[in-house]
Design an enzyme around this catalytic site. Structure first.
Site, short mmCIF file in Angstrom:
data_model
loop_
_atom_site.label_atom_id
_atom_site.label_comp_id
_atom_site.label_asym_id
_atom_site.label_seq_id
_atom_site.Cartn_x
_atom_site.Cartn_y
_atom_site.Cartn_z
N TYR A 155 0.83 -1.20 0.00
CA TYR A 155 0.00 0.00 0.00
C TYR A 155 0.88 1.27 0.00
CZ TYR A 155 -4.51 2.33 0.54
OH TYR A 155 -5.64 3.09 0.33
N LYS A 162 -3.05 8.40 2.86
CA LYS A 162 -4.27 8.21 3.66
C LYS A 162 -4.08 8.75 5.08
CE LYS A 162 -7.05 6.19 0.68
NZ LYS A 162 -8.02 7.04 -0.03
P1 NAD Z 1 -12.26 3.99 -8.26
O1 NAD Z 1 -11.11 3.77 -9.17
O2 NAD Z 1 -13.58 3.55 -8.73
O3 NAD Z 1 -12.36 5.51 -7.79
C1 NAD Z 1 -11.24 6.36 -7.72
C2 NAD Z 1 -11.68 7.68 -8.30
O4 NAD Z 1 -10.66 8.67 -8.13
C3 NAD Z 1 -11.98 7.60 -9.79
O5 NAD Z 1 -13.30 8.00 -10.06
C4 NAD Z 1 -11.02 8.60 -10.41
O6 NAD Z 1 -11.57 9.26 -11.54
C5 NAD Z 1 -10.81 9.55 -9.24
N1 NAD Z 1 -9.63 10.38 -9.43
C6 NAD Z 1 -8.33 10.01 -9.54
N2 NAD Z 1 -7.56 11.08 -9.81
C7 NAD Z 1 -8.40 12.17 -9.84
C8 NAD Z 1 -8.21 13.55 -10.08
N3 NAD Z 1 -7.00 14.07 -10.38
N4 NAD Z 1 -9.29 14.37 -10.02
C9 NAD Z 1 -10.53 13.89 -9.78
N5 NAD Z 1 -10.77 12.57 -9.55
C10 NAD Z 1 -9.71 11.72 -9.59
O7 NAD Z 1 -11.87 3.20 -6.91
P2 NAD Z 1 -12.57 3.15 -5.46
O8 NAD Z 1 -12.03 1.92 -4.82
O9 NAD Z 1 -14.02 3.34 -5.57
O10 NAD Z 1 -11.88 4.37 -4.71
C11 NAD Z 1 -12.62 5.40 -4.07
C12 NAD Z 1 -11.96 5.78 -2.76
O11 NAD Z 1 -12.09 4.70 -1.83
C13 NAD Z 1 -10.48 6.09 -2.86
O12 NAD Z 1 -10.17 7.16 -1.97
C14 NAD Z 1 -9.85 4.81 -2.34
O13 NAD Z 1 -8.55 4.98 -1.84
C15 NAD Z 1 -10.83 4.47 -1.24
N6 NAD Z 1 -10.78 3.10 -0.72
C16 NAD Z 1 -10.90 2.06 -1.59
C17 NAD Z 1 -10.81 0.78 -1.09
C18 NAD Z 1 -10.90 -0.40 -2.01
O14 NAD Z 1 -10.43 -1.48 -1.63
N7 NAD Z 1 -11.50 -0.28 -3.18
C19 NAD Z 1 -10.62 0.55 0.29
C20 NAD Z 1 -10.51 1.64 1.13
C21 NAD Z 1 -10.58 2.93 0.60
#
Ligand code: NAD
Length: 255
Positions: A155, A162
């Site tokens: 990570y 984070k």
């Molecule tokens: P995802 O890829 O669907 O979403 C990530 C989003 O970030 C995308 O829509 C992308 O367009 C956006 N993004 C990236 N760079 C950007 C920029 N410069 N400007 C505007 N938008 C931008 O993946 P996800 O898993 O739904 O992630 C959403 C959140 O949840 C993130 O913060 C991720 O770290 C967090 N998260 C995810 C998980 C997991 O396992 N999927 C676990 C814990 C936290």
């Protein structure tokens, strides 16, 4: 209908697997008006298709958080369309794939700064703009991960981002509390999405988490959406600066 007539801005929809999509959908089902954003032209068409799931009044606007004019433009447009903003969902993260494997010590300056800017600073930037539109107070939430509290293999740079995101949320909770604006952190367990797939070894992380957590299952986008809606609603009016783990209890276990 815990979010009836609330106006909620949701950033972070890339596709139907995005956590942001599930949050927007559940909030909409709970009565909220939704504004979605798309990061760039490549994602626009998909976002247009997904926006159809949220009814006619749904707003869809561009926003790359690294472009200050786009962020300012987003809030200017929302200010014209809605008389107030009630909720903001920050569900955005990005890091170079080569920084999500191997040793953290090898992270480049550019990779480190980019992960911080997109994944952490953007919350502060968005909150600053949202404050002026949250005339009756409001609720801001962001998505973190256990890797921001403890070392999780691969990570790496995102864990450091984070940690920064979570601490930003607590400072923002203090700054914005007197304006009636709450800021909270949702910390989901791993879910197979576009962003998560960039982390090396995602499948073995999902398997390990499922085998060892108290509920013996992985979590879904819908699990995260329900807790997010609670934090965005008036059911949580005295909760701010809080982190809620939506990880089937994984964060409670030792080595
Ligand atoms: P995802 O890829 O669907 O979403 C990530 C989003 O970030 C995308 O829509 C992308 O367009 C956006 N993004 C990236 N760079 C950007 C920029 N410069 N400007 C505007 N938008 C931008 O993946 P996800 O898993 O739904 O992630 C959403 C959140 O949840 C993130 O913060 C991720 O770290 C967090 N998260 C995810 C998980 C997991 O396992 N999927 C676990 C814990 C936290």
């Amino acid at each position: 209908m815990i979010l009836k007539d609330k106006n909620i801005l949701v950033l972070g929809i890339a596709n139907h697997r995005s956590i942001a999509y599930a949050i927007a959908k559940f909030c909409n089902e709970q009565g909220a008006n939704i504004c979605l954003t798309f990061q760039n032209e490549r994602l626009r068409r998909n976002a247009e298709k997904l926006a159809k799931d949220f009814g006619e009044g749904t707003l869809l606007l561009p926003c790359d958080v690294t472009v200050e004019e786009e962020v300012a433009g987003l809030f200017a447009e929302i200010g014209k369309r809605w008389e107030r903003l009630d909720g903001l969902v920050h569900s955005i993260a990005f890091a170079n794939q080569e920084d999500l494997k191997g040793d953290y010590v090898d992270t480049s300056r550019d990779g480190w700064l980019m992960a911080q800017e997109i994944s952490a600073f953007s919350l502060t930037q968005l909150a600053r703009h949202a404050k002026d539109l949250m005339k009756d107070g409001g609720s801001i939430i962001c998505m973190s991960y256990l890797g921001g509290e403890r070392v999780v293999q691969n990570y790496n740079v995102m864990g450091v981002a984070k940690a920064s995101l979570e601490m930003s949320a607590r400072y923002l909770a203090h700054n914005l509390g007197p304006h009636g604006i709450r800021v909270n952190i949702v910390s989901p367990g791993p879910i197979k999405t576009l962003a998560a797939s960039a982390v090396a070894g995602l499948k073995s992380i999902l398997d390990d988490v499922r085998e060892r957590n108290p509920l013996r299952r992985n979590v879904s986008q819908e699990d995260v959406a329900k807790v997010s809606a609670f934090l965005l609603s008036d059911l949580s009016t005295a909760v701010t600066g809080e982190t809620i783990h939506v990880d089937a209890g994984y964060h409670t276990i030792g080595m």
